[in-house]
Design a protein around this motif. Structure first.
Motif, short mmCIF file in Angstrom:
data_model
loop_
_atom_site.label_atom_id
_atom_site.label_comp_id
_atom_site.label_asym_id
_atom_site.label_seq_id
_atom_site.Cartn_x
_atom_site.Cartn_y
_atom_site.Cartn_z
N ARG A 133 0.85 -1.20 0.00
CA ARG A 133 0.00 0.00 0.00
C ARG A 133 0.88 1.24 0.00
NH1 ARG A 133 -0.38 -2.77 4.35
NH2 ARG A 133 -2.48 -3.53 4.08
N SER A 134 0.32 2.35 -0.39
CA SER A 134 1.09 3.59 -0.44
C SER A 134 0.48 4.69 0.41
CB SER A 134 1.24 4.07 -1.89
OG SER A 134 -0.04 4.30 -2.46
N GLY A 135 -0.70 4.46 0.95
CA GLY A 135 -1.38 5.50 1.72
C GLY A 135 -0.92 5.56 3.17
N GLY A 136 -1.68 6.30 3.95
CA GLY A 136 -1.37 6.47 5.36
C GLY A 136 -1.96 5.36 6.22
N ILE A 137 -2.11 5.65 7.50
CA ILE A 137 -2.60 4.67 8.46
C ILE A 137 -4.12 4.54 8.30
CG2 ILE A 137 -2.84 4.10 10.90
CD1 ILE A 137 -0.31 5.85 11.39
N ASP A 138 -4.55 3.38 7.88
CA ASP A 138 -5.97 3.07 7.75
C ASP A 138 -6.25 1.92 8.70
OD1 ASP A 138 -8.51 2.18 7.10
OD2 ASP A 138 -8.18 2.23 4.94
N THR A 139 -6.92 2.19 9.81
CA THR A 139 -7.10 1.19 10.86
C THR A 139 -8.03 0.05 10.45
OG1 THR A 139 -8.92 2.41 11.89
CG2 THR A 139 -6.69 2.92 12.64
N ARG A 140 -8.71 0.18 9.31
CA ARG A 140 -9.58 -0.89 8.84
C ARG A 140 -8.94 -1.71 7.73
NH1 ARG A 140 -15.35 1.37 7.67
NH2 ARG A 140 -14.15 2.65 6.26
N ASP A 141 -7.71 -1.39 7.36
CA ASP A 141 -7.00 -2.15 6.34
C ASP A 141 -6.35 -3.38 7.02
OD1 ASP A 141 -5.77 -2.95 4.00
OD2 ASP A 141 -4.79 -1.03 3.62
N GLY A 142 -5.89 -4.32 6.21
CA GLY A 142 -5.22 -5.50 6.75
C GLY A 142 -4.03 -5.11 7.61
N HIS A 143 -3.87 -5.79 8.72
CA HIS A 143 -2.78 -5.48 9.65
C HIS A 143 -2.54 -6.68 10.55
CE1 HIS A 143 -6.44 -4.45 11.92
NE2 HIS A 143 -5.75 -4.77 13.01
N PHE A 144 -1.48 -6.63 11.33
CA PHE A 144 -1.30 -7.60 12.39
C PHE A 144 -1.13 -6.85 13.68
CE2 PHE A 144 3.09 -6.71 11.40
CZ PHE A 144 3.80 -6.92 12.58
N ALA A 145 -1.47 -7.50 14.78
CA ALA A 145 -1.46 -6.84 16.09
C ALA A 145 -0.50 -7.53 17.04
CB ALA A 145 -2.87 -6.83 16.69
N LEU A 146 0.22 -6.71 17.79
CA LEU A 146 1.11 -7.20 18.84
C LEU A 146 0.61 -6.64 20.17
CD1 LEU A 146 4.54 -6.42 17.10
CD2 LEU A 146 3.40 -8.66 17.27
N ARG A 147 0.54 -7.47 21.18
CA ARG A 147 0.13 -7.01 22.51
C ARG A 147 1.37 -6.47 23.22
NH1 ARG A 147 -4.36 -7.66 26.18
NH2 ARG A 147 -5.45 -7.50 24.21
N VAL A 148 1.25 -5.26 23.77
CA VAL A 148 2.34 -4.66 24.55
C VAL A 148 1.92 -4.62 26.02
CG1 VAL A 148 3.26 -3.31 22.63
CG2 VAL A 148 1.53 -2.29 24.11
N LYS A 149 2.90 -4.61 26.90
CA LYS A 149 2.61 -4.61 28.33
C LYS A 149 2.22 -3.24 28.85
CE LYS A 149 5.29 -8.66 29.37
NZ LYS A 149 6.02 -9.40 30.33
N ASP A 150 2.76 -2.18 28.24
CA ASP A 150 2.55 -0.83 28.75
C ASP A 150 2.22 0.12 27.60
OD1 ASP A 150 2.95 1.86 29.69
OD2 ASP A 150 4.25 1.12 31.28
N TYR A 151 0.98 0.54 27.53
CA TYR A 151 0.49 1.39 26.45
C TYR A 151 1.25 2.72 26.39
CZ TYR A 151 -3.02 3.78 23.54
OH TYR A 151 -3.67 4.47 22.55
N GLU A 152 1.35 3.40 27.52
CA GLU A 152 2.03 4.71 27.56
C GLU A 152 3.51 4.58 27.20
OE1 GLU A 152 0.53 7.60 27.72
OE2 GLU A 152 -1.40 6.57 27.96
N ALA A 153 4.15 3.53 27.66
CA ALA A 153 5.56 3.32 27.32
C ALA A 153 5.72 3.08 25.82
CB ALA A 153 6.13 2.14 28.11
N ALA A 154 4.76 2.39 25.21
CA ALA A 154 4.81 2.16 23.76
C ALA A 154 4.71 3.49 23.00
CB ALA A 154 3.69 1.21 23.34
#
Length: 129
Positions: free
Chosen positions: A65-86
């Motif tokens: 893809r060439s566009g920006g961040i589209d939260t409804r496009d295909g993606h993979f997710a990683l769980r992080v322990k600390d949201y603010e630290a991320a």
């Protein structure tokens, strides 16, 4: 019926292996692991401690893809322990992201792009303040 034991790996296409490896090591903190000697370039990374992996494959096809961040496009997710630290770590690396701390999913989300515009979601358990 198939009995699925879990995810083994996700593969992503990249154009510049050195740049992609730097991103996944330095920004996301993933550890590179041994990869078989395929006849095409790539890299493998351990994701967490459960045996899951991320595979990068150098490919010059037209599937990125060439566009920006589209939260409804295909993606993979990683769980992080600390949201603010991320969020702080992404800021430290100058990475643009879209934060959804109050997502209706029930967990806090951060969406970002890797250097080849693969969409990544980081999510964390929402903590009560």
């Amino acid at each position: 019926m198939l009995i699925i034991d879990g995810y083994h790996h996700v593969s992503l296409l990249v154009t510049d292996l050195a740049r992609a490896k730097t991103f996944y090591k330095q920004v996301l903190g993933l550890e590179e692991i041994t990869r078989p000697p395929f006849d095409f370039p790539g890299a493998w990374f351990a994701v967490g401690e459960s045996g899951q992996q991320l595979h990068l494959i150098v490919h010059d096809g037209e599937t990125r893809r060439s566009g920006g961040i589209d939260t409804r496009d295909g993606h993979f997710a990683l769980r992080v322990k600390d949201y603010e630290a991320a969020i702080e770590e992404l800021g430290r690396h100058g990475i643009k992201y879209r934060a959804k701390p109050e997502s209706i999913t029930g967990f806090a989300q951060i969406f970002l792009l890797d250097p080849d515009h693969n969409i990544i979601e980081l999510n964390a358990i929402r903590t009560e303040e």
